[in-house]
Design an enzyme around this catalytic site. Structure first.
Site, PDB file in Angstrom:
ATOM      1  N   ASP A   1      -9.808   2.841   2.754  1.00 34.03           N
ATOM      2  CA  ASP A   1     -10.008   2.148   4.088  1.00 34.03           C
ATOM      3  C   ASP A   1     -10.867   2.964   5.015  1.00 34.03           C
ATOM      4  O   ASP A   1     -11.755   2.290   5.613  1.00 34.03           O
ATOM      5  CB  ASP A   1      -8.715   1.572   4.360  1.00 34.03           C
ATOM      6  CG  ASP A   1      -8.014   0.510   3.753  1.00 34.03           C
ATOM      7  OD1 ASP A   1      -8.860  -0.350   3.032  1.00 34.03           O
ATOM      8  OD2 ASP A   1      -6.817   0.549   3.496  1.00 34.03           O
TER       9      ASP A   1
ATOM     10  N   LYS B   1       0.903  -1.113   0.101  1.00 33.51           N
ATOM     11  CA  LYS B   1       0.056  -0.099  -0.276  1.00 33.51           C
ATOM     12  C   LYS B   1       1.001   1.316   0.032  1.00 33.51           C
ATOM     13  O   LYS B   1       0.663   2.267  -0.701  1.00 33.51           O
ATOM     14  CB  LYS B   1      -1.164   0.169   1.265  1.00 33.51           C
ATOM     15  CG  LYS B   1      -2.074  -1.001   0.954  1.00 33.51           C
ATOM     16  CD  LYS B   1      -2.865  -0.823   2.272  1.00 33.51           C
ATOM     17  CE  LYS B   1      -4.144  -1.864   2.394  1.00 33.51           C
ATOM     18  NZ  LYS B   1      -4.985  -1.761   3.436  1.00 33.51           N
TER      19      LYS B   1
END
Ligand code: ATR
Length: 279
Positions: free
Chosen positions: A108, A72
């Site tokens: 997220d 990420k």
């Protein structure tokens, strides 16, 4: 039944490992439910090959990917554009490819807050005791503040990390950093308790604090969904508290990615159902 043709668009997920990911199941079900001619496949990308893999997205016109651990943060320098949230977090979980131009997003944190809303929990003005100051904690804390939480108290085993995160967040709202040992001191002021650490994934994990002191008035959230009910959630439920696990966050981060790629309203119920069937 899945029917792949020459026109089928390709999406996927980069991870290392990636075998455990539920996203292929969830996103494929979403495409199918809406009759979108697309597939979503797992790509096991060794971090050493990430640059090549990103070039491959452009070269092969792969329309979009999700990005998971441990890529990420590492993928950021390879992308052409980064949205505000991903830039703040320094981490991307969703990439959209528009004619070779790759844009990075991070869904997220907002997916987390969406999952609370779905459960009827409004974060506006609330005091949140957030445990953990890693990547997940940062994403969740940022989204909570952006979506109106009144105060976020970050408790972490390593106090320095909580302090560093609170410094980064303080221009977005009221943030405090405390050590994990001080959690019980602030419990009575919290409307929500959120675990963003990995503690609870294994049955042998010692508790983060004495869960027996959780008041019934608080909402307790764990971003873990495997096990479905962590020790924290079990005890909190026993105390009469409302509990929420990480399934909703998983679904809603995926739903937001789906919306970014397709511009269409994601079939959240379908996405949730296929994951529930799998777990
Ligand atoms: P992620 O990106 O999933 O958040 P991370 O960046 O490695 O992963 O962060 C893990 C978080 O879990 C951290 O807040 C970590 O605390 P430290 O900063 O003190 O390391 C927390 N954590 C992991 N194991 C823990 C444990 N056994 N007890 C308490 N906190 C723990």
């Amino acid at each position: 039944m899945l029917r792949i043709t020459g026109k089928t668009d390709v999406y996927g997920i980069f991870g290392f490992p990636v075998k455990h990911s539920l996203s292929p199941l969830m996103q494929t079900a979403a495409f199918e439910a809406l009759g979108i001619d697309a597939v979503y496949v797992p790509f096991e990308v060794n971090p050493d090959n990430l640059g090549g893999a990103v070039s491959g997205l452009r070269a092969m016109n792969i329309k979009g990917i999700n990005v998971t651990v441990p890529l990420k943060e590492k993928i950021v320098p390879f992308l052409d554009r980064i949205d505000e949230v991903a830039a703040f977090l320094g981490a991307v979980n969703t990439v959209k490819n528009e004619n070779g131009v790759l844009s990075g997003y991070n869904t997220d944190g907002d997916g987390f807050v969406d999952s609370l809303e779905e459960e009827g929990v409004d974060v506006r003005g609330k005091t949140v005791l957030l445990i953990g100051a890693g990547g997940s904690g940062k994403a969740v804390a940022f989204a909570l503040l952006k979506r109106g939480a009144g105060r976020v108290i970050i408790a972490n085993r390593t106090l320095d990390r909580a302090v560093a995160l609170s410094e980064k967040l303080k221009s977005y709202g009221d943030v405090e950093a405390i050590s994990l040992e001080d959690v019980e001191r602030v419990l009575s002021s919290a409307d929500l308790i959120v675990n963003t650490t990995s503690v609870g994934m294994r049955e042998t994990d010692p508790p983060l604090f004495d869960y027996e002191v959780i008041p019934p008035s608080v909402v307790v959230v764990d971003i873990i969904y495997k096990p479905f009910k962590t020790e924290l959630l079990k005890v909190a439920e026993g105390k009469g508290a409302k509990i929420i696990n990480g399934l909703g966050m998983l679904v809603h981060q995926g739903a937001r990615a789906f919306r970014i790629w397709t511009g269409k309203e994601p079939p959240v119920d379908v996405m949730k159902r296929v994951i529930l069937e799998q777990l």
